[in-house]
Design a protein around this motif. Structure first.
Motif, PDB file in Angstrom:
ATOM      1  N   ILE A 184       1.511  10.373   4.354  1.00 31.26           N
ATOM      2  CA  ILE A 184       0.630   9.249   4.684  1.00 31.26           C
ATOM      3  C   ILE A 184       1.401   7.943   4.597  1.00 31.26           C
ATOM      4  O   ILE A 184       1.254   7.047   5.440  1.00 31.26           O
ATOM      5  N   GLY A 185       2.245   7.821   3.573  1.00 34.78           N
ATOM      6  CA  GLY A 185       3.033   6.611   3.415  1.00 34.78           C
ATOM      7  C   GLY A 185       3.996   6.366   4.563  1.00 34.78           C
ATOM      8  O   GLY A 185       4.347   5.215   4.859  1.00 34.78           O
ATOM      9  N   SER A 186       4.436   7.426   5.229  1.00 35.58           N
ATOM     10  CA  SER A 186       5.381   7.279   6.339  1.00 35.58           C
ATOM     11  C   SER A 186       4.697   6.949   7.665  1.00 35.58           C
ATOM     12  O   SER A 186       5.364   6.647   8.657  1.00 35.58           O
ATOM     13  N   MET A 187       3.375   6.993   7.679  1.00 32.79           N
ATOM     14  CA  MET A 187       2.645   6.734   8.915  1.00 32.79           C
ATOM     15  C   MET A 187       2.522   5.238   9.181  1.00 32.79           C
ATOM     16  O   MET A 187       2.588   4.424   8.271  1.00 32.79           O
ATOM     17  N   PRO A 188       2.321   4.857  10.457  1.00 30.42           N
ATOM     18  CA  PRO A 188       2.154   3.429  10.788  1.00 30.42           C
ATOM     19  C   PRO A 188       0.941   2.839  10.082  1.00 30.42           C
ATOM     20  O   PRO A 188       0.009   3.548   9.703  1.00 30.42           O
ATOM     21  N   ASP A 189       0.952   1.534   9.926  1.00 34.00           N
ATOM     22  CA  ASP A 189      -0.155   0.832   9.300  1.00 34.00           C
ATOM     23  C   ASP A 189      -1.409   0.978  10.157  1.00 34.00           C
ATOM     24  O   ASP A 189      -1.414   0.623  11.340  1.00 34.00           O
ATOM     25  N   PRO A 190      -2.502   1.530   9.601  1.00 37.37           N
ATOM     26  CA  PRO A 190      -3.725   1.663  10.397  1.00 37.37           C
ATOM     27  C   PRO A 190      -4.488   0.351  10.542  1.00 37.37           C
ATOM     28  O   PRO A 190      -5.446   0.274  11.322  1.00 37.37           O
ATOM     29  N   LEU A 191      -4.092  -0.674   9.781  1.00 34.65           N
ATOM     30  CA  LEU A 191      -4.782  -1.961   9.826  1.00 34.65           C
ATOM     31  C   LEU A 191      -4.014  -2.940  10.711  1.00 34.65           C
ATOM     32  O   LEU A 191      -2.790  -2.916  10.779  1.00 34.65           O
ATOM     33  N   ARG A 228       0.833  -1.208   0.000  1.00 26.65           N
ATOM     34  CA  ARG A 228       0.000   0.000   0.000  1.00 26.65           C
ATOM     35  C   ARG A 228       0.866   1.257   0.000  1.00 26.65           C
ATOM     36  O   ARG A 228       0.536   2.256  -0.645  1.00 26.65           O
ATOM     37  N   ASN A 229       1.989   1.216   0.713  1.00 23.17           N
ATOM     38  CA  ASN A 229       2.896   2.367   0.712  1.00 23.17           C
ATOM     39  C   ASN A 229       3.555   2.571  -0.645  1.00 23.17           C
ATOM     40  O   ASN A 229       3.785   3.709  -1.077  1.00 23.17           O
ATOM     41  N   GLN A 230       3.887   1.490  -1.326  1.00 18.33           N
ATOM     42  CA  GLN A 230       4.451   1.617  -2.674  1.00 18.33           C
ATOM     43  C   GLN A 230       3.449   2.261  -3.619  1.00 18.33           C
ATOM     44  O   GLN A 230       3.818   3.056  -4.487  1.00 18.33           O
ATOM     45  N   ALA A 231       2.183   1.926  -3.457  1.00 19.02           N
ATOM     46  CA  ALA A 231       1.148   2.558  -4.272  1.00 19.02           C
ATOM     47  C   ALA A 231       1.091   4.059  -4.020  1.00 19.02           C
ATOM     48  O   ALA A 231       0.948   4.862  -4.959  1.00 19.02           O
ATOM     49  N   LEU A 232       1.230   4.462  -2.756  1.00 21.42           N
ATOM     50  CA  LEU A 232       1.215   5.893  -2.426  1.00 21.42           C
ATOM     51  C   LEU A 232       2.404   6.618  -3.049  1.00 21.42           C
ATOM     52  O   LEU A 232       2.265   7.719  -3.593  1.00 21.42           O
ATOM     53  N   LYS A 233       3.587   6.002  -2.991  1.00 23.56           N
ATOM     54  CA  LYS A 233       4.770   6.612  -3.599  1.00 23.56           C
ATOM     55  C   LYS A 233       4.600   6.738  -5.108  1.00 23.56           C
ATOM     56  O   LYS A 233       4.983   7.748  -5.716  1.00 23.56           O
ATOM     57  N   SER A 251      -5.696   8.716  -1.472  1.00 25.39           N
ATOM     58  CA  SER A 251      -4.544   8.358  -0.641  1.00 25.39           C
ATOM     59  C   SER A 251      -4.967   7.690   0.658  1.00 25.39           C
ATOM     60  O   SER A 251      -4.412   6.659   1.063  1.00 25.39           O
ATOM     61  N   LEU A 252      -5.956   8.265   1.315  1.00 19.34           N
ATOM     62  CA  LEU A 252      -6.416   7.715   2.585  1.00 19.34           C
ATOM     63  C   LEU A 252      -7.095   6.361   2.391  1.00 19.34           C
ATOM     64  O   LEU A 252      -6.947   5.455   3.214  1.00 19.34           O
ATOM     65  N   ALA A 253      -7.843   6.220   1.297  1.00 20.08           N
ATOM     66  CA  ALA A 253      -8.498   4.943   1.021  1.00 20.08           C
ATOM     67  C   ALA A 253      -7.469   3.851   0.752  1.00 20.08           C
ATOM     68  O   ALA A 253      -7.599   2.717   1.231  1.00 20.08           O
ATOM     69  N   VAL A 254      -6.422   4.177  -0.007  1.00 18.30           N
ATOM     70  CA  VAL A 254      -5.371   3.202  -0.302  1.00 18.30           C
ATOM     71  C   VAL A 254      -4.671   2.767   0.977  1.00 18.30           C
ATOM     72  O   VAL A 254      -4.443   1.575   1.222  1.00 18.30           O
ATOM     73  N   LYS A 255      -4.319   3.710   1.818  1.00 15.28           N
ATOM     74  CA  LYS A 255      -3.601   3.394   3.053  1.00 15.28           C
ATOM     75  C   LYS A 255      -4.438   2.500   3.971  1.00 15.28           C
ATOM     76  O   LYS A 255      -3.906   1.612   4.651  1.00 15.28           O
ATOM     77  N   THR A 256      -5.755   2.730   3.993  1.00 20.94           N
ATOM     78  CA  THR A 256      -6.627   1.994   4.905  1.00 20.94           C
ATOM     79  C   THR A 256      -7.264   0.769   4.254  1.00 20.94           C
ATOM     80  O   THR A 256      -8.045   0.063   4.908  1.00 20.94           O
ATOM     81  N   GLY A 257      -6.978   0.520   2.978  1.00 20.68           N
ATOM     82  CA  GLY A 257      -7.514  -0.659   2.310  1.00 20.68           C
ATOM     83  C   GLY A 257      -8.997  -0.597   2.016  1.00 20.68           C
ATOM     84  O   GLY A 257      -9.651  -1.634   1.844  1.00 20.68           O
ATOM     85  N   ASN A 258      -9.558   0.609   1.939  1.00 22.96           N
ATOM     86  CA  ASN A 258     -10.977   0.766   1.654  1.00 22.96           C
ATOM     87  C   ASN A 258     -11.235   0.879   0.164  1.00 22.96           C
ATOM     88  O   ASN A 258     -10.446   1.489  -0.573  1.00 22.96           O
ATOM     89  N   LEU A 267      -2.966  19.387  10.554  1.00 26.10           N
ATOM     90  CA  LEU A 267      -2.931  18.705  11.847  1.00 26.10           C
ATOM     91  C   LEU A 267      -2.098  17.429  11.789  1.00 26.10           C
ATOM     92  O   LEU A 267      -2.185  16.581  12.680  1.00 26.10           O
ATOM     93  N   ASN A 268      -1.301  17.313  10.729  1.00 27.31           N
ATOM     94  CA  ASN A 268      -0.355  16.197  10.592  1.00 27.31           C
ATOM     95  C   ASN A 268      -1.066  14.845  10.469  1.00 27.31           C
ATOM     96  O   ASN A 268      -0.537  13.813  10.869  1.00 27.31           O
ATOM     97  N   LEU A 269      -2.271  14.877   9.883  1.00 22.97           N
ATOM     98  CA  LEU A 269      -2.996  13.640   9.612  1.00 22.97           C
ATOM     99  C   LEU A 269      -2.710  13.141   8.197  1.00 22.97           C
ATOM    100  O   LEU A 269      -3.248  12.118   7.796  1.00 22.97           O
ATOM    101  N   GLY A 270      -1.880  13.873   7.463  1.00 27.93           N
ATOM    102  CA  GLY A 270      -1.556  13.508   6.092  1.00 27.93           C
ATOM    103  C   GLY A 270      -2.551  14.093   5.119  1.00 27.93           C
ATOM    104  O   GLY A 270      -2.194  14.732   4.135  1.00 27.93           O
ATOM    105  N   ALA A 271      -3.816  13.903   5.379  1.00 25.42           N
ATOM    106  CA  ALA A 271      -4.898  14.436   4.549  1.00 25.42           C
ATOM    107  C   ALA A 271      -6.192  14.168   5.297  1.00 25.42           C
ATOM    108  O   ALA A 271      -6.196  13.666   6.427  1.00 25.42           O
TER     109      ALA A 271
END
Length: 434
Positions: free
Chosen positions: A89-96, A26-31, A137-144, A374-378
């Motif tokens: 967002i890619g640098s953040m911990p895995d939310p799943l 998922r992080n590679q997709a964001l990059k 971006s947020l959907a990709v990171k969270t797998g939604n 607020l440093n949430l990425g988006a």
């Protein structure tokens, strides 16, 4: 209807596959998406120019508001910011897969509450094409899974952005994880898909959001209006108060986190209010007054105290103390974002606790009610709901949880309830309740 239904079912299937992908995929997709934005910026800007040229005529004939037109433009600088947001967002911990709770309800039974994707999101947004890459971006990171429906005023920009991002993730994500819908009729189709869509997120005018909330039984995450307030206390630093009030109103007047009412302690009427008035008027902000201030000034009376201008206009009103300011905000605000300017910590703490809003700030511009700042990425939007997510909705707001129980053949008929069933990883809660 069939096309929308097919896309929703494909998104749900793809979401279940994305949920078990390695975090690195998922992080590679964001990059890859970030690189695609930067390499395709000329295509984005050309498409945006087409939309802006068409929108100018729509503003002239009254079919498009000036607020929506202001939100339509996307600049080269903004494209770079969006790419940086993806990297953040890619640098953040895995939310799943995060373990929220762990316990042993019976000997040999291990229970965990673990974060999982929400499922399929339907995001319907007006203007603001820069919202599209943030949401993806947020959907990709969270797998939604994701269905996107932008406004027709931004159709060329949205399509250019979507095509770039969709091509960028083909080798990283399941096909159909996100789709772009393009016709007005598809909105009604989306709102009818109760079995396939898990959450609807509208971003746009108050009228649009209220309309969507009334047309569907699917949960809706949104806010109806952004009637944001600033209270300037008698203990405020005057220069700081001027800076914050001017920034909150004029930095981006069309934004939902732009201040719409400034409440001023009555001790500041003679010395500070004329300075604020001068600073606002020189920036061409149209002033209106609440009833108490209108009785003592030449500023015209505001039509009402719950108005979202989304433009260079503002209501000013006088209050006698912090409690009157808090009462005013709770009565006339929209529970979006409200701020106090004061050097008195006790008053600030009272304000932060008693103002009933999603975002409550002390000595800071209301414009900070934003996922990126607020440093949430988006963010997918700002919610004034009380359930699930509130305020800028980032990664945490796009996951839910599942209970996972592991055992060794236990059956209820042969099991006695344990006398101590408190979660083993929450000792503070145990001490409070025992």
């Amino acid at each position: 209807m069939n096309d929308v239904c097919t896309k929703a079912k494909l998104a749900k299937s793809a979401s279940r596959m994305a949920a078990i992908l390695p975090h690195s995929s998922r992080n590679q997709a964001l990059k890859s998406m970030a690189r695609a934005l930067l390499s395709g910026k000329e295509d984005i800007l050309q498409a945006n120019k087409r939309d802006l040229d068409a929108a100018e005529q729509s503003v002239s004939d009254g079919s498009l508001s000036s607020a929506l037109f202001a939100r339509l433009k996307i600049s080269e600088e903004r494209i770079h910011e969006l790419a940086e947001g993806m990297k953040q967002i890619g640098s953040m911990p895995d939310p799943l897969g995060t373990i929220l709770l762990s316990s042993h309800p019976q000997p040999g039974l291990d229970m965990q509450r673990v974060t999982v994707p929400l499922g399929v999101l339907a995001v319907i947004f007006e203007s603001r094409p820069d919202a599209l890459p943030q949401i993806v971006s947020l959907a990709v990171k969270t797998g939604n899974g994701l269905l996107l429906k932008g406004g027709s005023e931004a159709k060329h920009t949205n399509k250019a952005l979507f095509n770039l991002l969709n091509r960028a993730v083909k080798s990283h994500l399941p096909e159909g994880l996100f789709s772009l819908l393009e016709t007005r009729e598809e909105v009604a189709n989306i709102l009818a898909l109760e079995d396939d869509i898990d959450l609807v997120i509208p971003r746009g005018s108050s009228a649009m959001i209220k309309s969507i909330q009334s047309q569907t039984r699917i949960p809706v995450l949104g806010h109806s209006e952004g009637i944001c307030h600033i209270y300037v206390d008698e203990f405020a630093s005057e220069n700081m108060a001027l800076d914050i009030c001017i920034d909150s109103k004029t930095n981006y007047p069309a934004a939902c986190n732009s201040v719409e009412t400034i409440l001023i302690h009555n001790s500041l009427l003679a010395g500070w209010l004329p300075k604020l008035r001068h600073q606002l008027e020189r920036r061409k902000v149209v002033l209106f007054a609440g009833p108490k201030l209108a009785a003592n000034t030449s500023i015209p009376l505001a039509d009402n105290l719950s108005h979202e201008y989304a433009d260079l206009a503002i209501t000013l009103e006088v209050v006698s103390d912090p409690m009157e300011a808090i009462s005013h905000i709770n009565q006339y605000g929209s529970q979006h974002t409200d701020a106090i300017i004061t050097d008195n910590q006790e008053i600030a703490d009272r304000f932060l606790k008693q103002v009933d809003s999603a975002c409550v700030f002390h000595n800071v511009s209301t414009r900070f009610a934003d996922g990126y700042r607020l440093n949430l990425g988006a963010e997918v939007g700002i919610s004034t709901n009380r359930l699930h997510a509130r305020g800028p909705v980032g990664l945490d707001g796009l996951v839910t949880y599942a209970y996972q129980l592991r055992g060794k053949g236990q059956v209820v008929g042969k099991t006695q309830l344990s006398k101590n069933r408190w979660p083993s990883k929450n000792p503070s809660l145990i001490s409070l309740l025992t």
